[in-house]
Design an enzyme around this catalytic site. Structure first.
Site, PDB file in Angstrom:
ATOM      1  N   HIS A  28       0.844  -1.191   0.000  1.00 16.26           N
ATOM      2  CA  HIS A  28       0.000   0.000   0.000  1.00 16.26           C
ATOM      3  C   HIS A  28       0.877   1.237   0.000  1.00 16.26           C
ATOM      4  O   HIS A  28       1.940   1.236   0.616  1.00 16.26           O
ATOM      5  CB  HIS A  28      -0.906   0.008   1.239  1.00 16.26           C
ATOM      6  CG  HIS A  28      -2.046   0.951   1.108  1.00 16.26           C
ATOM      7  ND1 HIS A  28      -1.948   2.276   1.426  1.00 16.26           N
ATOM      8  CD2 HIS A  28      -3.300   0.751   0.647  1.00 16.26           C
ATOM      9  CE1 HIS A  28      -3.099   2.860   1.175  1.00 16.26           C
ATOM     10  NE2 HIS A  28      -3.940   1.963   0.696  1.00 16.26           N
ATOM     11  N   ASP A  37      -7.935  -5.579   0.187  1.00 15.09           N
ATOM     12  CA  ASP A  37      -8.422  -6.469  -0.875  1.00 15.09           C
ATOM     13  C   ASP A  37      -8.019  -7.927  -0.677  1.00 15.09           C
ATOM     14  O   ASP A  37      -8.521  -8.792  -1.383  1.00 15.09           O
ATOM     15  CB  ASP A  37      -7.877  -5.995  -2.238  1.00 15.09           C
ATOM     16  CG  ASP A  37      -8.472  -4.664  -2.643  1.00 15.09           C
ATOM     17  OD1 ASP A  37      -9.673  -4.488  -2.448  1.00 15.09           O
ATOM     18  OD2 ASP A  37      -7.727  -3.802  -3.126  1.00 15.09           O
TER      19      ASP A  37
HETATM   20  N1  CMC Z   1       4.160  -7.545  -4.667  1.00 15.34           N
HETATM   21  C1  CMC Z   1       5.507  -7.484  -4.875  1.00 15.34           C
HETATM   22  N2  CMC Z   1       6.230  -6.352  -4.747  1.00 15.34           N
HETATM   23  C2  CMC Z   1       5.582  -5.240  -4.434  1.00 15.34           C
HETATM   24  C3  CMC Z   1       4.181  -5.211  -4.207  1.00 15.34           C
HETATM   25  C4  CMC Z   1       3.473  -6.426  -4.324  1.00 15.34           C
HETATM   26  N3  CMC Z   1       2.153  -6.476  -4.117  1.00 15.34           N
HETATM   27  N4  CMC Z   1       3.783  -3.956  -3.909  1.00 15.34           N
HETATM   28  C5  CMC Z   1       4.895  -3.204  -3.938  1.00 15.34           C
HETATM   29  N5  CMC Z   1       5.984  -3.971  -4.245  1.00 15.34           N
HETATM   30  C6  CMC Z   1       7.384  -3.544  -4.332  1.00 15.34           C
HETATM   31  C7  CMC Z   1       7.677  -2.847  -5.658  1.00 15.34           C
HETATM   32  O1  CMC Z   1       8.086  -3.762  -6.636  1.00 15.34           O
HETATM   33  C8  CMC Z   1       8.775  -1.880  -5.245  1.00 15.34           C
HETATM   34  O2  CMC Z   1       9.957  -2.641  -5.114  1.00 15.34           O
HETATM   35  P1  CMC Z   1      11.431  -1.987  -5.404  1.00 15.34           P
HETATM   36  O3  CMC Z   1      11.485  -0.763  -4.514  1.00 15.34           O
HETATM   37  O4  CMC Z   1      12.373  -3.048  -5.012  1.00 15.34           O
HETATM   38  O5  CMC Z   1      11.435  -1.641  -6.861  1.00 15.34           O
HETATM   39  C9  CMC Z   1       8.356  -1.461  -3.834  1.00 15.34           C
HETATM   40  O6  CMC Z   1       7.581  -2.559  -3.308  1.00 15.34           O
HETATM   41  C10 CMC Z   1       7.505  -0.189  -3.783  1.00 15.34           C
HETATM   42  O7  CMC Z   1       6.452  -0.361  -4.696  1.00 15.34           O
HETATM   43  P2  CMC Z   1       5.717   0.853  -5.397  1.00 15.34           P
HETATM   44  O8  CMC Z   1       5.012   0.335  -6.605  1.00 15.34           O
HETATM   45  O9  CMC Z   1       6.688   1.977  -5.570  1.00 15.34           O
HETATM   46  O10 CMC Z   1       4.690   1.263  -4.275  1.00 15.34           O
HETATM   47  P3  CMC Z   1       3.424   2.151  -4.498  1.00 15.34           P
HETATM   48  O11 CMC Z   1       3.152   2.831  -3.208  1.00 15.34           O
HETATM   49  O12 CMC Z   1       3.591   3.014  -5.709  1.00 15.34           O
HETATM   50  O13 CMC Z   1       2.279   1.077  -4.861  1.00 15.34           O
HETATM   51  C11 CMC Z   1       0.491  -0.467  -4.685  1.00 15.34           C
HETATM   52  C12 CMC Z   1       1.276   0.675  -3.998  1.00 15.34           C
HETATM   53  C13 CMC Z   1      -0.749  -0.756  -3.861  1.00 15.34           C
HETATM   54  C14 CMC Z   1       0.072  -0.021  -6.089  1.00 15.34           C
HETATM   55  C15 CMC Z   1       1.404  -1.722  -4.772  1.00 15.34           C
HETATM   56  O14 CMC Z   1       1.769  -2.136  -3.475  1.00 15.34           O
HETATM   57  C16 CMC Z   1       0.746  -2.871  -5.548  1.00 15.34           C
HETATM   58  O15 CMC Z   1       0.838  -2.906  -6.778  1.00 15.34           O
HETATM   59  N6  CMC Z   1       0.051  -3.824  -4.814  1.00 15.34           N
HETATM   60  C17 CMC Z   1      -0.671  -4.898  -5.490  1.00 15.34           C
HETATM   61  C18 CMC Z   1      -2.039  -4.383  -5.955  1.00 15.34           C
HETATM   62  C19 CMC Z   1      -2.995  -4.181  -4.792  1.00 15.34           C
HETATM   63  O16 CMC Z   1      -3.137  -5.026  -3.930  1.00 15.34           O
HETATM   64  N7  CMC Z   1      -3.684  -3.024  -4.821  1.00 15.34           N
HETATM   65  C20 CMC Z   1      -4.687  -2.684  -3.810  1.00 15.34           C
HETATM   66  C21 CMC Z   1      -4.263  -1.529  -2.951  1.00 15.34           C
HETATM   67  S1  CMC Z   1      -5.255  -1.333  -1.459  1.00 15.34           S
HETATM   68  C22 CMC Z   1      -6.840  -0.989  -2.017  1.00 15.34           C
HETATM   69  C23 CMC Z   1      -6.953   0.342  -2.656  1.00 15.34           C
HETATM   70  O17 CMC Z   1      -7.062   1.343  -1.961  1.00 15.34           O
HETATM   71  O18 CMC Z   1      -6.947   0.389  -3.881  1.00 15.34           O
END
Ligand code: CMC
Length: 427
Positions: free
Chosen positions: A304, A361
């Site tokens: 998140h 989720d």
């Molecule tokens: N699985 C594997 N690695 C992950 C995941 C994951 N679910 N989420 C983040 N990371 C890693 C990402 O690869 C990155 O790694 P590195 O720094 O080594 O390159 C690091 O963690 C930071 O990720 P980010 O994409 O910069 O983080 P963000 O804050 O931009 O993204 C997120 C947040 C929710 C989009 C992401 O965690 C994700 O894609 N999660 C899976 C989809 C999901 O479950 N979404 C629902 C969110 S909660 C409900 C809502 O409000 O929508």
């Protein structure tokens, strides 16, 4: 006394005021930055940017705190109903008996949708995703209810109309997708019972309202009701800032929510758990795949932007899963797989060091499956829950004395001035 921070550019020093929130978070007010310095800020994904001041929802991502209008999510999930939480978010305070009764009467009065709208549903291809249908139908509401005035009473009516009709539209889209007769809303049912009845009642098998399932749905919707400036809420604020009508504004929120990185994740979680159950994938393989930087796959329902600890909503959702499945005497092997996946991830160095925990989720789909909601409707359920949040945020932005149309700037990195080449001279 106002606190200031200093910015030094070359030999000049500039001062910017610090804004302190009611829970102590601090922001540098750079609203005059460009005017004073000629510079802008660059912050992809708005990771460090506060887009507004808001009095609706408070989150502390480090401590795992979520409060609506100051009230902890745990207390609301325990004691409140979705209808009451919607009132709280939109009006800022918990309602009195008189106020909640009035709100219920209005929800009931506005629960029907125009019969002509049904014809639209019938012409969507059968395989259409319900989120696309819902987004289109919500925009269409402006054609049927075009009289929007800015009086308090008219705004309240529009707000109630949205909350009530989105529920009816969601149920109709399901019934039509099954080729079944539409079930009308009933005045003698509560908001959630009404939805379940519209979804599952049939002439050959009347739906039996089960108060525990109604309660589970209330909690599901309460947990989704607002989450400050997330992607879909920001979409609502951005689109609303152009002063478009509230139906089109909410429709933009629905479109943003559809994405698999946002509300669409609940559907993706179930697909992922299915891959483990049915297609021979193992928990270990999923974890390794999620860690592989050459693979775009992410562990769905994990991670998140704000929470760097366990999402407080996921904690409540997990407990609810056990409760609902026990009540229905309907064990779900996907719940066991989800728990194994969670345990493996929480003990894995990658997930620990990246602060990746289950989000709302991760467990929500298991509850929805148990209630009987089909997987392609999961994100529609999220949208129904988030609706009061979108409305509250839209309304707050409309009343904000600092309101401005949203219009970020950019740093241009394209070609410098280039002459037009006639087509016959191009290589
Ligand atoms: N699985 C594997 N690695 C992950 C995941 C994951 N679910 N989420 C983040 N990371 C890693 C990402 O690869 C990155 O790694 P590195 O720094 O080594 O390159 C690091 O963690 C930071 O990720 P980010 O994409 O910069 O983080 P963000 O804050 O931009 O993204 C997120 C947040 C929710 C989009 C992401 O965690 C994700 O894609 N999660 C899976 C989809 C999901 O479950 N979404 C629902 C969110 S909660 C409900 C809502 O409000 O929508």
């Amino acid at each position: 006394m106002t606190e200031y921070v200093k910015l030094i550019i070359g030999d000049k020093t500039y001062q910017f005021p610090v804004v302190t929130g009611s829970e102590g978070e601090k922001a540098i007010d750079i609203s005059n930055l460009r005017q004073m310095t000629g510079y802008i800020t660059l912050d992809p994904g708005f990771v460090n940017t506060g887009s507004c001041e808001s009095a609706i929802t408070y989150m502390d991502g480090e401590k795992g705190i979520l409060r609506y209008r100051g009230i902890p999510i745990e207390e609301l999930a325990e004691h409140s109903t979705f209808r009451e939480v919607a009132y709280l978010l939109i009006n800022g305070v918990l309602p009195t008996y008189k106020e909640i009764n009035r709100f219920s009467v209005m929800l009931n009065d506005h629960s029907l949708v125009h019969e002509d709208m049904r014809k639209f549903f019938e012409n969507f291809p059968r395989a259409s995703h319900p989120m696309g249908i819902l987004s289109s139908m919500v925009t269409t509401l402006i054609s049927f209810y075009p009289y929007l005035e800015s009086t308090e009473e008219e705004i309240n009516m529009t707000v109630t109309r949205l909350i009530s009709k989105v529920r009816t539209l969601a149920a109709i889209s399901y019934k039509i997708s099954r080729g079944h007769n539409v079930v009308y809303p009933r005045h003698d049912f509560s908001y959630c019972a009404n939805f379940l009845n519209m979804m599952f009642d049939s002439p050959v098998k009347p739906y039996q309202i089960d108060e525990d399932i109604v309660r589970a749905l209330n909690v599901f919707l309460i947990l989704h009701a607002d989450h400050e400036q997330n992607c879909s809420t920001s979409a609502v604020r951005v689109v609303g800032s152009a002063r478009v009508n509230p139906y089109a504004t909410v429709s933009a929120g629905i479109a943003a929510l559809w994405g698999p990185l946002h509300g669409g994740a609940n559907q993706e979680v179930i697909k992922m758990l299915y891959d483990i159950k049915e297609r021979g994938a193992t928990v270990k393989q999923m974890i390794e795949k999620a860690k592989d930087k050459n693979d775009p796959f992410r562990l769905m329902g994990f991670g998140h932007r704000v929470y760097k600890t366990y999402d407080p909503r996921a904690k409540i959702m997990k407990k609810m899963c056990d409760k609902v499945l026990e009540k229905l005497e309907k064990p779900d092997p996907l719940l066991d797989i989800a728990k194994d996946l969670e345990e493996a991830a929480l003990n894995d160095e990658y997930f620990i060091s990246h602060h990746l925990y289950p989000n709302v989720d991760f467990y929500s789909g298991i509850i929805l499956r148990a209630i009987g909601i089909p997987t392609n409707m999961f994100t529609v359920m999220f949208a129904m829950g988030r609706l009061p949040g979108w409305i509250a945020q839209w309304r707050e932005s409309m009343e904000d004395p600092k309101w401005k149309i949203t219009r970020p700037r950019q740093i241009y990195m394209g070609p410098k001035k280039t002459e037009y080449t006639p087509i016959q001279e191009r290589k």
